[in-house]
Design a protein around this motif. Structure first.
Motif, PDB file in Angstrom:
ATOM      1  N   THR A   2      36.936  74.008  31.264  1.00 52.29           N
ATOM      2  CA  THR A   2      37.374  72.686  31.705  1.00 52.29           C
ATOM      3  C   THR A   2      38.279  71.984  30.706  1.00 52.29           C
ATOM      4  OG1 THR A   2      35.373  71.691  30.757  1.00 52.29           O
ATOM      5  CG2 THR A   2      35.280  72.385  33.067  1.00 52.29           C
ATOM      6  N   ALA A   3      38.384  72.470  29.489  1.00 52.77           N
ATOM      7  CA  ALA A   3      39.208  71.825  28.469  1.00 52.77           C
ATOM      8  C   ALA A   3      39.743  72.883  27.515  1.00 52.77           C
ATOM      9  CB  ALA A   3      38.390  70.786  27.700  1.00 52.77           C
ATOM     10  N   PRO A   4      40.858  72.582  26.834  1.00 53.64           N
ATOM     11  CA  PRO A   4      41.441  73.591  25.941  1.00 53.64           C
ATOM     12  C   PRO A   4      40.770  73.659  24.569  1.00 53.64           C
ATOM     13  CG  PRO A   4      42.806  71.640  25.963  1.00 53.64           C
ATOM     14  CD  PRO A   4      41.711  71.402  26.966  1.00 53.64           C
ATOM     15  N   PHE A   5      39.619  73.017  24.402  1.00 51.72           N
ATOM     16  CA  PHE A   5      38.926  73.041  23.123  1.00 51.72           C
ATOM     17  C   PHE A   5      37.471  73.437  23.316  1.00 51.72           C
ATOM     18  CE2 PHE A   5      42.492  70.252  22.276  1.00 51.72           C
ATOM     19  CZ  PHE A   5      42.885  70.633  21.012  1.00 51.72           C
ATOM     20  N   VAL A   6      36.929  74.161  22.332  1.00 55.59           N
ATOM     21  CA  VAL A   6      35.511  74.503  22.276  1.00 55.59           C
ATOM     22  C   VAL A   6      34.922  73.806  21.063  1.00 55.59           C
ATOM     23  CG1 VAL A   6      33.880  76.370  21.803  1.00 55.59           C
ATOM     24  CG2 VAL A   6      35.689  76.704  23.497  1.00 55.59           C
ATOM     25  N   ASP A   7      33.809  73.144  21.247  1.00 56.29           N
ATOM     26  CA  ASP A   7      33.155  72.421  20.159  1.00 56.29           C
ATOM     27  C   ASP A   7      32.381  73.385  19.276  1.00 56.29           C
ATOM     28  OD1 ASP A   7      34.060  69.944  21.089  1.00 56.29           O
ATOM     29  OD2 ASP A   7      32.315  69.676  22.387  1.00 56.29           O
ATOM     30  N   ILE A   8      32.499  73.171  17.950  1.00 54.51           N
ATOM     31  CA  ILE A   8      31.702  73.917  16.985  1.00 54.51           C
ATOM     32  C   ILE A   8      30.919  72.906  16.152  1.00 54.51           C
ATOM     33  CG2 ILE A   8      33.152  75.966  16.969  1.00 54.51           C
ATOM     34  CD1 ILE A   8      34.523  74.891  14.443  1.00 54.51           C
ATOM     35  N   ALA A   9      30.386  73.304  15.024  1.00 52.26           N
ATOM     36  CA  ALA A   9      29.502  72.438  14.252  1.00 52.26           C
ATOM     37  C   ALA A   9      30.243  71.263  13.620  1.00 52.26           C
ATOM     38  CB  ALA A   9      28.813  73.260  13.162  1.00 52.26           C
ATOM     39  N   ASP A  10      29.486  70.219  13.301  1.00 53.77           N
ATOM     40  CA  ASP A  10      29.971  69.079  12.522  1.00 53.77           C
ATOM     41  C   ASP A  10      31.098  68.317  13.212  1.00 53.77           C
ATOM     42  OD1 ASP A  10      28.166  69.847  10.541  1.00 53.77           O
ATOM     43  OD2 ASP A  10      29.636  71.145   9.586  1.00 53.77           O
ATOM     44  N   GLY A  11      31.132  68.356  14.543  1.00 54.69           N
ATOM     45  CA  GLY A  11      32.125  67.593  15.273  1.00 54.69           C
ATOM     46  C   GLY A  11      33.506  68.207  15.315  1.00 54.69           C
ATOM     47  N   HIS A  12      33.655  69.449  14.896  1.00 50.53           N
ATOM     48  CA  HIS A  12      34.969  70.100  14.883  1.00 50.53           C
ATOM     49  C   HIS A  12      35.188  70.903  16.165  1.00 50.53           C
ATOM     50  CE1 HIS A  12      36.385  68.954  10.906  1.00 50.53           C
ATOM     51  NE2 HIS A  12      35.114  68.958  10.576  1.00 50.53           N
ATOM     52  N   ARG A  13      36.480  71.285  16.398  1.00 54.66           N
ATOM     53  CA  ARG A  13      36.852  71.885  17.663  1.00 54.66           C
ATOM     54  C   ARG A  13      37.844  73.022  17.440  1.00 54.66           C
ATOM     55  NH1 ARG A  13      38.613  67.520  21.943  1.00 54.66           N
ATOM     56  NH2 ARG A  13      37.080  68.550  23.286  1.00 54.66           N
ATOM     57  N   LEU A  14      37.770  74.012  18.320  1.00 53.90           N
ATOM     58  CA  LEU A  14      38.688  75.141  18.298  1.00 53.90           C
ATOM     59  C   LEU A  14      39.598  75.070  19.519  1.00 53.90           C
ATOM     60  CD1 LEU A  14      36.140  77.999  17.465  1.00 53.90           C
ATOM     61  CD2 LEU A  14      37.551  76.705  15.846  1.00 53.90           C
ATOM     62  N   PHE A  15      40.906  75.215  19.290  1.00 57.40           N
ATOM     63  CA  PHE A  15      41.866  75.238  20.386  1.00 57.40           C
ATOM     64  C   PHE A  15      41.899  76.626  21.007  1.00 57.40           C
ATOM     65  CE2 PHE A  15      46.158  76.222  21.932  1.00 57.40           C
ATOM     66  CZ  PHE A  15      46.249  75.265  22.939  1.00 57.40           C
ATOM     67  N   VAL A  16      41.775  76.694  22.334  1.00 58.04           N
ATOM     68  CA  VAL A  16      41.635  77.961  23.044  1.00 58.04           C
ATOM     69  C   VAL A  16      42.715  78.097  24.111  1.00 58.04           C
ATOM     70  CG1 VAL A  16      40.092  79.380  24.457  1.00 58.04           C
ATOM     71  CG2 VAL A  16      39.142  77.921  22.665  1.00 58.04           C
ATOM     72  N   ARG A  17      43.296  79.298  24.207  1.00 65.07           N
ATOM     73  CA  ARG A  17      44.162  79.678  25.325  1.00 65.07           C
ATOM     74  C   ARG A  17      43.362  80.662  26.182  1.00 65.07           C
ATOM     75  NH1 ARG A  17      49.324  78.174  23.268  1.00 65.07           N
ATOM     76  NH2 ARG A  17      49.264  78.034  20.982  1.00 65.07           N
ATOM     77  N   ALA A  54      42.633  83.729  23.608  1.00 65.90           N
ATOM     78  CA  ALA A  54      42.832  83.708  22.155  1.00 65.90           C
ATOM     79  C   ALA A  54      42.591  82.285  21.685  1.00 65.90           C
ATOM     80  CB  ALA A  54      44.236  84.172  21.784  1.00 65.90           C
ATOM     81  N   TYR A  55      42.145  82.133  20.459  1.00 66.65           N
ATOM     82  CA  TYR A  55      41.932  80.781  19.948  1.00 66.65           C
ATOM     83  C   TYR A  55      42.380  80.686  18.496  1.00 66.65           C
ATOM     84  CZ  TYR A  55      37.521  82.448  17.756  1.00 66.65           C
ATOM     85  OH  TYR A  55      36.567  83.118  17.007  1.00 66.65           O
ATOM     86  N   ASP A  56      42.604  79.442  18.073  1.00 66.42           N
ATOM     87  CA  ASP A  56      42.998  79.171  16.694  1.00 66.42           C
ATOM     88  C   ASP A  56      41.740  79.038  15.841  1.00 66.42           C
ATOM     89  OD1 ASP A  56      45.515  79.059  17.771  1.00 66.42           O
ATOM     90  OD2 ASP A  56      45.756  76.888  17.532  1.00 66.42           O
ATOM     91  N   ARG A  57      41.642  79.857  14.811  1.00 63.79           N
ATOM     92  CA  ARG A  57      40.518  79.789  13.886  1.00 63.79           C
ATOM     93  C   ARG A  57      40.425  78.391  13.258  1.00 63.79           C
ATOM     94  NH1 ARG A  57      42.367  83.465  11.248  1.00 63.79           N
ATOM     95  NH2 ARG A  57      41.146  85.199  12.072  1.00 63.79           N
ATOM     96  N   ARG A  58      39.276  78.013  12.818  1.00 63.29           N
ATOM     97  CA  ARG A  58      39.096  76.726  12.115  1.00 63.29           C
ATOM     98  C   ARG A  58      40.140  76.586  11.007  1.00 63.29           C
ATOM     99  NH1 ARG A  58      33.702  76.006   9.333  1.00 63.29           N
ATOM    100  NH2 ARG A  58      32.811  76.431  11.386  1.00 63.29           N
ATOM    101  N   GLY A  59      40.785  75.412  10.964  1.00 67.34           N
ATOM    102  CA  GLY A  59      41.800  75.161   9.954  1.00 67.34           C
ATOM    103  C   GLY A  59      43.132  75.818  10.221  1.00 67.34           C
ATOM    104  N   HIS A  60      43.287  76.440  11.377  1.00 68.56           N
ATOM    105  CA  HIS A  60      44.525  77.124  11.766  1.00 68.56           C
ATOM    106  C   HIS A  60      45.070  76.487  13.041  1.00 68.56           C
ATOM    107  CE1 HIS A  60      42.620  80.089   9.175  1.00 68.56           C
ATOM    108  NE2 HIS A  60      43.652  80.906   9.253  1.00 68.56           N
ATOM    109  N   GLY A  61      46.388  76.490  13.184  1.00 68.00           N
ATOM    110  CA  GLY A  61      47.004  76.051  14.427  1.00 68.00           C
ATOM    111  C   GLY A  61      46.564  74.664  14.845  1.00 68.00           C
ATOM    112  N   ARG A  62      46.087  74.558  16.085  1.00 63.85           N
ATOM    113  CA  ARG A  62      45.700  73.277  16.657  1.00 63.85           C
ATOM    114  C   ARG A  62      44.207  72.992  16.552  1.00 63.85           C
ATOM    115  NH1 ARG A  62      48.602  73.157  22.452  1.00 63.85           N
ATOM    116  NH2 ARG A  62      47.587  71.104  22.515  1.00 63.85           N
ATOM    117  N   SER A  63      43.461  73.856  15.891  1.00 61.40           N
ATOM    118  CA  SER A  63      42.039  73.602  15.669  1.00 61.40           C
ATOM    119  C   SER A  63      41.851  72.642  14.498  1.00 61.40           C
ATOM    120  CB  SER A  63      41.288  74.909  15.402  1.00 61.40           C
ATOM    121  OG  SER A  63      41.284  75.742  16.544  1.00 61.40           O
ATOM    122  N   THR A  64      40.700  71.987  14.464  1.00 59.82           N
ATOM    123  CA  THR A  64      40.424  71.058  13.368  1.00 59.82           C
ATOM    124  C   THR A  64      39.967  71.822  12.129  1.00 59.82           C
ATOM    125  OG1 THR A  64      38.173  70.706  14.211  1.00 59.82           O
ATOM    126  CG2 THR A  64      39.890  69.156  14.921  1.00 59.82           C
TER     127      THR A  64
END
Length: 268
Positions: A2-17, A54-64
């Motif tokens: 439903t959204a281009p982001f997946v939630d991970i720990a500590d309020g951070h998010r991964l950008f997903v295609r 495919a997704y952007d690893r934490r600290g990479h691309g559009r992920s937090t």
């Protein structure tokens, strides 16, 4: 999804295609690269009738950027993506240092959702030299690389970008260089250290799903005798495909061939 982001720990998010439908393939980029590097491969895989993610690893691309990274955290991030998207009978494709994410994911979370693993230009299973790994990379050389990435990343890129994909155009090399520069410096430094210091020999030997290893014989970043050939000896159900005359950036120089092999392996 439903959204281009997946939630991970500590309020951070991964950008997903997440494109298409069919049997799922999930691609993980290597050190300081993000999901964009898979663009041509993803288009070809979707055209072949696969669901490609495919997704952007934490600290990479559009992920937090949580400011911390290790293989346990990365494996848990991968698990969050797989579970959020409810991927099953999954082909996991990992380039370079992402090989450790996949191996640690299987160790920590099991292989129940995984049908096959494909390692492309993989680092490991053990990179640094030591008593049980005498032919590995000397510690002093490794520390020099980490220091250069920390203090003068632009200079490191000038030395290494072209060998990554020798046949790529200047425009593509500049694009890849910008991708590295745009990566969180904290993540770039720490992930390089995590990759170099990891020892996956025991975990690789315990993998209980089929593994295809794809590697160029001109790979300077992950020399084939130190990496792919050793994985092929350790992993129980491993096949090795050698791309002659190909370097580390296989998805840049040989995207269509790579996509064809991923399709063939995924449908086995």
């Amino acid at each position: 999804m439903t959204a281009p982001f997946v939630d991970i720990a500590d309020g951070h998010r991964l950008f997903v295609r997440d494109w298409g439908s069919g049997r799922p393939v999930l691609l993980l980029a290597g050190w300081a690269m993000d999901s964009r590097i898979w663009g041509a491969t993803m288009v070809a895989l979707q055209a072949a009738g696969l669901r490609v993610t495919a997704y952007d690893r934490r600290g990479h691309g559009r992920s937090t950027d949580p400011g911390r990274i290790d293989y346990d955290l990365l494996a848990d991030d991968l698990a969050a993506v797989i579970e959020t998207l409810d991927l099953n009978d999954l082909t996991l494709v990992a380039h370079s240092g992402a090989s450790g994410e996949v191996i640690r994911y299987v160790t920590r979370h099991g292989a129940g959702r995984v049908g096959r693993i494909i390692l492309v230009g993989a680092t490991g299973p053990c990179m640094l030299a030591g008593e049980t790994n005498p032919n590995g990379v000397p510690r002093e050389g490794f520390e020099a690389v980490v220091a250069q990435i920390e203090t003068n990343l632009a200079s490191w890129i000038e030395d290494n970008a072209q060998p990554f994909a020798p046949t790529a155009s200047t425009r593509v090399i500049n694009w890849l260089s910008t991708m590295v520069l745009d990566t969180s410096r904290r993540m770039a430094v720490d992930f390089q250290r995590v990759i170099g210091e990891a020892d996956f020999r025991q975990e690789a030997a315990a993998i209980d799903v089929p593994v295809t290893i794809i590697h160029g014989d001109l790979d300077a970043s992950a020399p084939i005798d130190l990496t792919a050939r050793r994985f092929a000896q350790i992993v129980p159900q491993a096949d090795l495909l050698v791309y002659e005359g190909v370097a580390h950036g296989i998805m840049i120089t040989d995207a269509q061939r790579l996509a064809g092999d991923i399709v063939a392996q995924s449908l086995r």
